[in-house]
Design a protein around this motif. Structure first.
Motif, PDB file in Angstrom:
ATOM      1  N   MET A   1       1.272  -1.491   0.111  1.00 56.31           N
ATOM      2  CA  MET A   1       0.487  -0.041   0.029  1.00 56.31           C
ATOM      3  C   MET A   1       0.693   0.616  -0.159  1.00 56.31           C
ATOM      4  SD  MET A   1      -3.729  -0.085   2.237  1.00 56.31           S
ATOM      5  CE  MET A   1      -3.449   1.477   3.390  1.00 56.31           C
ATOM      6  N   THR A   2       0.511   1.626  -0.782  1.00 59.55           N
ATOM      7  CA  THR A   2       1.255   3.299  -0.732  1.00 59.55           C
ATOM      8  C   THR A   2       0.156   4.504   0.350  1.00 59.55           C
ATOM      9  OG1 THR A   2       1.044   3.649  -3.160  1.00 59.55           O
ATOM     10  CG2 THR A   2       2.931   2.696  -2.810  1.00 59.55           C
ATOM     11  N   ASN A   3       0.507   6.074  -0.262  1.00 62.23           N
ATOM     12  CA  ASN A   3       0.029   6.713  -0.072  1.00 62.23           C
ATOM     13  C   ASN A   3       1.006   7.943  -0.332  1.00 62.23           C
ATOM     14  OD1 ASN A   3       2.096   7.465   2.165  1.00 62.23           O
ATOM     15  ND2 ASN A   3       1.216   7.037   4.021  1.00 62.23           N
ATOM     16  N   MET A   4       0.500   9.252  -0.160  1.00 63.47           N
ATOM     17  CA  MET A   4       1.262  10.719  -0.615  1.00 63.47           C
ATOM     18  C   MET A   4       2.509  10.622  -0.203  1.00 63.47           C
ATOM     19  SD  MET A   4       0.137  11.258  -3.448  1.00 63.47           S
ATOM     20  CE  MET A   4       0.698  12.933  -4.120  1.00 63.47           C
ATOM     21  N   ALA A   5       2.682  10.582   1.235  1.00 63.86           N
ATOM     22  CA  ALA A   5       3.546  10.501   2.241  1.00 63.86           C
ATOM     23  C   ALA A   5       4.399  10.356   1.329  1.00 63.86           C
ATOM     24  CB  ALA A   5       3.457  10.616   3.581  1.00 63.86           C
ATOM     25  N   GLN A   6       4.584   8.505   1.059  1.00 61.84           N
ATOM     26  CA  GLN A   6       5.867   8.075   0.714  1.00 61.84           C
ATOM     27  C   GLN A   6       5.897   8.578  -0.964  1.00 61.84           C
ATOM     28  OE1 GLN A   6       3.496   4.392   1.576  1.00 61.84           O
ATOM     29  NE2 GLN A   6       4.430   4.111   3.615  1.00 61.84           N
ATOM     30  N   ALA A   7       4.594   8.734  -1.587  1.00 63.37           N
ATOM     31  CA  ALA A   7       5.158   8.384  -2.804  1.00 63.37           C
ATOM     32  C   ALA A   7       6.135  10.202  -3.493  1.00 63.37           C
ATOM     33  CB  ALA A   7       3.656   9.328  -3.380  1.00 63.37           C
ATOM     34  N   ARG A   8       5.765  11.027  -2.543  1.00 65.91           N
ATOM     35  CA  ARG A   8       6.842  12.307  -2.317  1.00 65.91           C
ATOM     36  C   ARG A   8       8.136  11.796  -2.102  1.00 65.91           C
ATOM     37  NH1 ARG A   8       4.379  17.317  -3.338  1.00 65.91           N
ATOM     38  NH2 ARG A   8       2.166  16.782  -4.605  1.00 65.91           N
ATOM     39  N   PRO A   9       8.877  11.920  -2.372  1.00 65.46           N
ATOM     40  CA  PRO A   9      10.480  12.248  -2.188  1.00 65.46           C
ATOM     41  C   PRO A   9      11.322  13.561  -1.534  1.00 65.46           C
ATOM     42  CG  PRO A   9      10.483  12.551  -4.775  1.00 65.46           C
ATOM     43  CD  PRO A   9       9.892  12.413  -4.169  1.00 65.46           C
ATOM     44  N   ARG A  10      12.124  12.936  -0.266  1.00 68.09           N
ATOM     45  CA  ARG A  10      12.449  13.593   0.326  1.00 68.09           C
ATOM     46  C   ARG A  10      13.414  14.925  -0.070  1.00 68.09           C
ATOM     47  NH1 ARG A  10      14.061   9.724   4.249  1.00 68.09           N
ATOM     48  NH2 ARG A  10      15.308   8.823   2.721  1.00 68.09           N
ATOM     49  N   VAL A  11      12.945  15.747   0.059  1.00 65.34           N
ATOM     50  CA  VAL A  11      14.434  16.682  -0.921  1.00 65.34           C
ATOM     51  C   VAL A  11      15.239  17.385  -0.158  1.00 65.34           C
ATOM     52  CG1 VAL A  11      14.862  18.296  -2.470  1.00 65.34           C
ATOM     53  CG2 VAL A  11      13.568  16.545  -3.197  1.00 65.34           C
ATOM     54  N   GLY A  12      16.093  17.657   0.452  1.00 59.56           N
ATOM     55  CA  GLY A  12      17.224  18.314   1.537  1.00 59.56           C
ATOM     56  C   GLY A  12      17.182  19.992   0.358  1.00 59.56           C
ATOM     57  N   ILE A  13      17.076  20.647   0.832  1.00 60.49           N
ATOM     58  CA  ILE A  13      17.355  22.440   0.720  1.00 60.49           C
ATOM     59  C   ILE A  13      18.271  23.131   1.843  1.00 60.49           C
ATOM     60  CG2 ILE A  13      16.375  24.039  -0.391  1.00 60.49           C
ATOM     61  CD1 ILE A  13      13.652  22.961  -0.717  1.00 60.49           C
ATOM     62  N   THR A  14      19.087  23.487   1.201  1.00 61.70           N
ATOM     63  CA  THR A  14      20.513  24.178   2.145  1.00 61.70           C
ATOM     64  C   THR A  14      18.963  25.800   2.977  1.00 61.70           C
ATOM     65  OG1 THR A  14      21.071  25.070   0.457  1.00 61.70           O
ATOM     66  CG2 THR A  14      21.817  22.918   1.494  1.00 61.70           C
ATOM     67  N   ARG A  15      19.211  25.845   4.008  1.00 57.51           N
ATOM     68  CA  ARG A  15      18.558  27.541   4.374  1.00 57.51           C
ATOM     69  C   ARG A  15      19.194  28.064   3.259  1.00 57.51           C
ATOM     70  NH1 ARG A  15      14.430  29.116   7.352  1.00 57.51           N
ATOM     71  NH2 ARG A  15      14.855  27.112   8.546  1.00 57.51           N
ATOM     72  N   GLY A  31       8.225  16.789  -5.271  1.00 50.13           N
ATOM     73  CA  GLY A  31       8.970  16.638  -4.371  1.00 50.13           C
ATOM     74  C   GLY A  31       8.511  17.012  -2.518  1.00 50.13           C
ATOM     75  N   SER A  32       8.972  16.905  -1.781  1.00 46.48           N
ATOM     76  CA  SER A  32       8.567  17.013  -0.213  1.00 46.48           C
ATOM     77  C   SER A  32       9.548  17.563   0.568  1.00 46.48           C
ATOM     78  CB  SER A  32       8.557  16.117   0.974  1.00 46.48           C
ATOM     79  OG  SER A  32       7.999  15.624   1.761  1.00 46.48           O
ATOM     80  N   PRO A  33      10.100  18.898   0.869  1.00 48.13           N
ATOM     81  CA  PRO A  33      11.201  20.019   0.724  1.00 48.13           C
ATOM     82  C   PRO A  33      11.702  19.824   2.653  1.00 48.13           C
ATOM     83  CG  PRO A  33       9.029  20.718   0.117  1.00 48.13           C
ATOM     84  CD  PRO A  33       8.439  19.928   0.097  1.00 48.13           C
ATOM     85  N   ILE A  34      12.356  19.666   2.516  1.00 51.81           N
ATOM     86  CA  ILE A  34      13.144  19.591   4.009  1.00 51.81           C
ATOM     87  C   ILE A  34      13.987  20.318   4.088  1.00 51.81           C
ATOM     88  CG2 ILE A  34      14.117  18.416   5.579  1.00 51.81           C
ATOM     89  CD1 ILE A  34      12.729  15.805   4.706  1.00 51.81           C
ATOM     90  N   VAL A  35      13.842  21.448   4.735  1.00 52.74           N
ATOM     91  CA  VAL A  35      14.785  22.618   4.589  1.00 52.74           C
ATOM     92  C   VAL A  35      16.182  21.807   5.538  1.00 52.74           C
ATOM     93  CG1 VAL A  35      15.231  25.609   5.088  1.00 52.74           C
ATOM     94  CG2 VAL A  35      12.909  24.854   3.969  1.00 52.74           C
ATOM     95  N   LEU A  36      17.328  22.423   5.011  1.00 50.50           N
ATOM     96  CA  LEU A  36      18.145  21.819   5.895  1.00 50.50           C
ATOM     97  C   LEU A  36      18.628  23.172   6.619  1.00 50.50           C
ATOM     98  CD1 LEU A  36      19.339  19.314   3.463  1.00 50.50           C
ATOM     99  CD2 LEU A  36      18.187  18.776   5.638  1.00 50.50           C
ATOM    100  N   ASP A  37      19.658  22.894   8.085  1.00 49.74           N
ATOM    101  CA  ASP A  37      19.846  24.429   8.695  1.00 49.74           C
ATOM    102  C   ASP A  37      21.337  24.219   8.608  1.00 49.74           C
ATOM    103  OD1 ASP A  37      17.958  26.480   9.795  1.00 49.74           O
ATOM    104  OD2 ASP A  37      16.994  24.645  10.800  1.00 49.74           O
ATOM    105  N   TYR A  38      22.637  24.828   8.949  1.00 47.71           N
ATOM    106  CA  TYR A  38      23.721  24.915   9.212  1.00 47.71           C
ATOM    107  C   TYR A  38      24.361  24.079  10.168  1.00 47.71           C
ATOM    108  CZ  TYR A  38      23.108  28.801   5.586  1.00 47.71           C
ATOM    109  OH  TYR A  38      22.308  29.553   4.614  1.00 47.71           O
ATOM    110  N   ASP A  39      23.327  24.172  11.321  1.00 47.19           N
ATOM    111  CA  ASP A  39      23.669  22.922  12.246  1.00 47.19           C
ATOM    112  C   ASP A  39      23.398  21.926  12.611  1.00 47.19           C
ATOM    113  OD1 ASP A  39      21.122  23.851  12.718  1.00 47.19           O
ATOM    114  OD2 ASP A  39      21.446  24.554  14.426  1.00 47.19           O
ATOM    115  N   ALA A  40      23.161  21.369  11.734  1.00 51.54           N
ATOM    116  CA  ALA A  40      22.797  20.129  11.554  1.00 51.54           C
ATOM    117  C   ALA A  40      23.796  19.078  11.049  1.00 51.54           C
ATOM    118  CB  ALA A  40      21.520  19.526  10.297  1.00 51.54           C
ATOM    119  N   ASP A  41      24.033  17.789  11.580  1.00 50.90           N
ATOM    120  CA  ASP A  41      25.338  17.181  11.320  1.00 50.90           C
ATOM    121  C   ASP A  41      24.666  16.803   9.251  1.00 50.90           C
ATOM    122  OD1 ASP A  41      26.795  15.022  11.039  1.00 50.90           O
ATOM    123  OD2 ASP A  41      26.224  13.624  12.776  1.00 50.90           O
ATOM    124  N   PRO A  42      25.810  16.697   8.282  1.00 48.89           N
ATOM    125  CA  PRO A  42      25.628  16.103   7.453  1.00 48.89           C
ATOM    126  C   PRO A  42      25.916  15.040   7.388  1.00 48.89           C
ATOM    127  CG  PRO A  42      27.427  18.160   7.918  1.00 48.89           C
ATOM    128  CD  PRO A  42      26.852  17.666   9.031  1.00 48.89           C
TER     129      PRO A  42
END
Ligand code: MN
Length: 234
Positions: A1-15, A31-42
């Motif tokens: 079974m799939t849903n929209m959340a699974q169908a959308r790839p997670r795309v990191g976008i640097t702040r 895509g499903s955007p995820i904003v990436l902050d600079y203090d995160a661990d790469p």
């Protein structure tokens, strides 16, 4: 079974300071955007995304390619540290990358190339590459290299492998990184696009395609990138 959340790839976008249009462009392309902050661990972030957008902003520290800064060069150490960390990991894993403006410059340096630090004082050109009147104002044309991935994605046959682009940069790629090719050039010879010859999708553009999401000129670029993110995830 799939849903929209699974169908959308997670795309990191640097702040960055003009984040909204990147987020909208990725959403529009599926895509499903995820904003990436600079203090995160790469090292952790790379496991949480299916693709990476490296965004526009200030200049890469020239010490990364063995030069001292030109007086016009502006640097953000925290941002460089995070973005080099994540870009190097993305390259090593062949994670899809779309690199825009500063992002393309950073990608080129991370892969072993270097930059023109200041076009107005170091590169003879009649073109203005710092047109900021309106974000989607066309500043100049670019010629897209026949046979490149970029040509397969964005070229409108009616425009004979050229397209109009916006331009808000005072730096550009100089020596192209090993394994990369030039995919777009402005009429004055400034490098406006690069891509990896080996990666599944690793494309840099010097202009800002994200500013065109309302009118759709570069929708195909974001769609191709998000499709690559889906393939990477599956
Ligand atoms: Mn330009």
């Amino acid at each position: 079974m799939t849903n929209m959340a699974q169908a959308r790839p997670r795309v990191g976008i640097t702040r960055c300071s003009r984040l909204g249009d990147y987020v909208e462009s990725i959403k529009k392309a599926g895509g499903s955007p995820i904003v990436l902050d600079y203090d995160a661990d790469p090292g952790r972030v790379i496991d949480a995304i299916d693709g990476l957008v490296l965004t526009g902003g200030v200049d890469v520290d020239p010490s990364r390619y063995g030069e001292s800064p030109h007086p016009a060069t502006e640097i953000d150490d925290a941002r460089d540290a995070f973005e080099f960390g994540i870009a190097e990991r993305a390259l090593a894993r062949d994670l899809p990358v779309l690199a825009i403006c500063r992002g393309m410059q950073l990608l080129n340096v991370a892969a072993g190339g270097d930059l023109v630090q200041d076009i107005p004082s170091q590169f003879s050109t009649p073109l203005d590459h710092t047109v900021d009147s309106s974000p989607d104002a066309v500043a100049h044309k670019v010629r897209i290299e026949r046979g490149s991935l970029l040509a397969r994605i964005v070229t409108n046959p009616a425009h004979l492998e050229t397209c109009g682009v916006n331009s808000r940069h005072h730096q550009s790629v100089r020596r192209v990184a090993p394994g990369f090719s030039v995919s777009a050039t402005s009429p004055d010879g400034v490098i406006e696009g690069i891509e990896s010859r080996d990666a599944s999708f690793c494309v840099g553009v010097q202009w800002h395609p994200e500013n065109f999401h309302r009118t759709g000129e570069f929708d195909s670029l974001f769609e191709s990138f998000v499709d690559a993110c889906k393939r990477d995830r599956d």
